[in-house]
Design an enzyme around this catalytic site. Structure first.
Site, mmCIF file in Angstrom:
data_model
loop_
_atom_site.group_PDB
_atom_site.id
_atom_site.type_symbol
_atom_site.label_atom_id
_atom_site.label_comp_id
_atom_site.label_asym_id
_atom_site.label_seq_id
_atom_site.Cartn_x
_atom_site.Cartn_y
_atom_site.Cartn_z
ATOM 1 N N LYS A 28 0.842 -1.208 0.000
ATOM 2 C CA LYS A 28 0.000 0.000 0.000
ATOM 3 C C LYS A 28 0.868 1.245 0.000
ATOM 4 C CE LYS A 28 -3.776 -2.495 2.159
ATOM 5 N NZ LYS A 28 -4.450 -2.906 3.391
ATOM 6 N N GLN A 33 -4.617 -1.891 9.511
ATOM 7 C CA GLN A 33 -4.436 -3.193 8.863
ATOM 8 C C GLN A 33 -5.012 -4.308 9.737
ATOM 9 O OE1 GLN A 33 -3.159 -3.638 5.690
ATOM 10 N NE2 GLN A 33 -3.829 -5.730 5.967
ATOM 11 N N ASP A 41 -11.318 2.382 3.818
ATOM 12 C CA ASP A 41 -11.645 0.961 3.629
ATOM 13 C C ASP A 41 -13.155 0.734 3.583
ATOM 14 O OD1 ASP A 41 -9.328 -0.573 3.320
ATOM 15 O OD2 ASP A 41 -8.918 -0.624 5.473
#
Ligand code: NAP
Length: 281
Positions: free
Chosen positions: A49, A93, A116
């Site tokens: 990322k 994460q 997200d």
């Protein structure tokens, strides 16, 4: 022989568009990537990322906490990032180490910075069809279908897996595209009975070779979201690719299918979060 849905190539195009838009607008998007503990797979994903951010002209800042730091320290980190005007996207994460309440942590992220799209506010918006951000993996799947001119409208889409991050939002996005959607899961009796009816089959389970050729209708579009390691340590999906590929019309490879699309949509979401923040100033 099926046509390969080349996610790596399309992801490259999306990231190039994001980079061009950022340059043209002269903006400086910032993405905070929070990682807790020493999970090797998480480390790989976070590094990918950060690399994507660098390619797109997005400033990434990593916040690495030890597994022992505790939930309060993580929540304090998120609260500080919520307040920073130069951070437009925050991702934590997953999975978090044992002892952390993932729901509580995800709810601490400002919905405006939730790139997200895991926050309940954004989940609700996905259900209602009034999106702020699209969830990265399911949106990546739709972008792939669109790119190859595959319209889910009126088709029977069977989604195998019902997780909050993939299966459920995938089913919802397909429903919004006027597909007829069936969701299967670990308690589904006779999985093949349902998968054989799929015009578009999305496998998002995490079990190598779960989807065999006899479970796929000839001519179906097969999307393999999963990322598993086989006995040889190679990345593979849920679909028995060598057996299914000859009967499918379109199929995603693993790797090089949905994975790169997920990361590209994250970049697009970060750009959109930056644009949204600018529009409310
Ligand atoms: P997850 O949270 O573990 O969910 C797996 C789902 O599969 C559950 O709903 C489970 O049912 C269902 N399932 C398990 N065994 C099954 C069976 N035998 N038949 C039918 N359904 C079954 O996993 P996830 O986070 O959704 O991820 C799924 C896969 O996608 C993993 O391989 C993951 O690594 C991969 N992934 C890839 C990307 C990408 O960018 N390509 C992104 C995210 C995840 P129950 O609900 O009944 O337990």
């Amino acid at each position: 022989m099926a046509t390969l849905l080349d996610g790596a190539a399309l992801a490259g195009e999306i990231k190039a568009q994001v980079a061009a838009e950022i340059k043209k607008a002269g903006i400086n998007p910032g993405l905070a990537v929070v990682i807790v503990g020493e999970n090797p797979a998480s480390r790989i994903y976070v590094d990918y990322k950060k690399k994507d951010c660098a390619e797109c002209g997005i400033r990434s800042e990593e916040f690495a906490l030890s597994a022992e730091a505790g939930e309060d320290a993580l929540l304090a980190c998120i609260a500080a990032l919520n307040r920073r005007a130069d951070i437009h996207g925050i991702l934590v994460q997953q999975p978090l180490p044992a002892g952390y309440d993932e729901r509580k942590v995800l709810q601490a992220i400002s919905p405006d910075k939730d790139v997200d799209a895991f926050h309940p506010v954004n989940v609700g918006r996905i259900v209602s069809g009034d999106y702020a951000f699209l969830p990265c993996t399911p949106a990546g799947v739709l972008a792939l279908l669109d790119h190859y001119g595959i319209n889910p409208k009126g088709r029977h889409c069977v989604v195998v897996g019902r997780s909050d991050i993939v299966g459920k939002p995938q089913a919802m996005l397909l429903l919004h595209r006027d597909a007829t959607v069936t969701i299967c899961h670990s308690k589904t009796l006779d999985l093949g009975h349902f998968t054989r009816q799929a015009d578009i089959l999305v496998a998002a389970v995490g079990k190598e070779n779960l989807i065999t050729a006899d479970m796929v209708k000839p001519g179906a579009v097969v999307i393999d979201v999963a990322m598993n390691k086989n006995a040889a340590g190679k990345l593979c999906g849920d679909v028995d690719f060598p057996a299914v590929e000859p009967i499918a019309s379109y199929i995603t490879p693993v790797p090089g299918g949905v994975g790169p699309m997920t990361r590209a949509i994250l970049m697009r979401n970060t750009l959109e979060a930056t644009q949204n923040a600018a529009s409310v100033l």
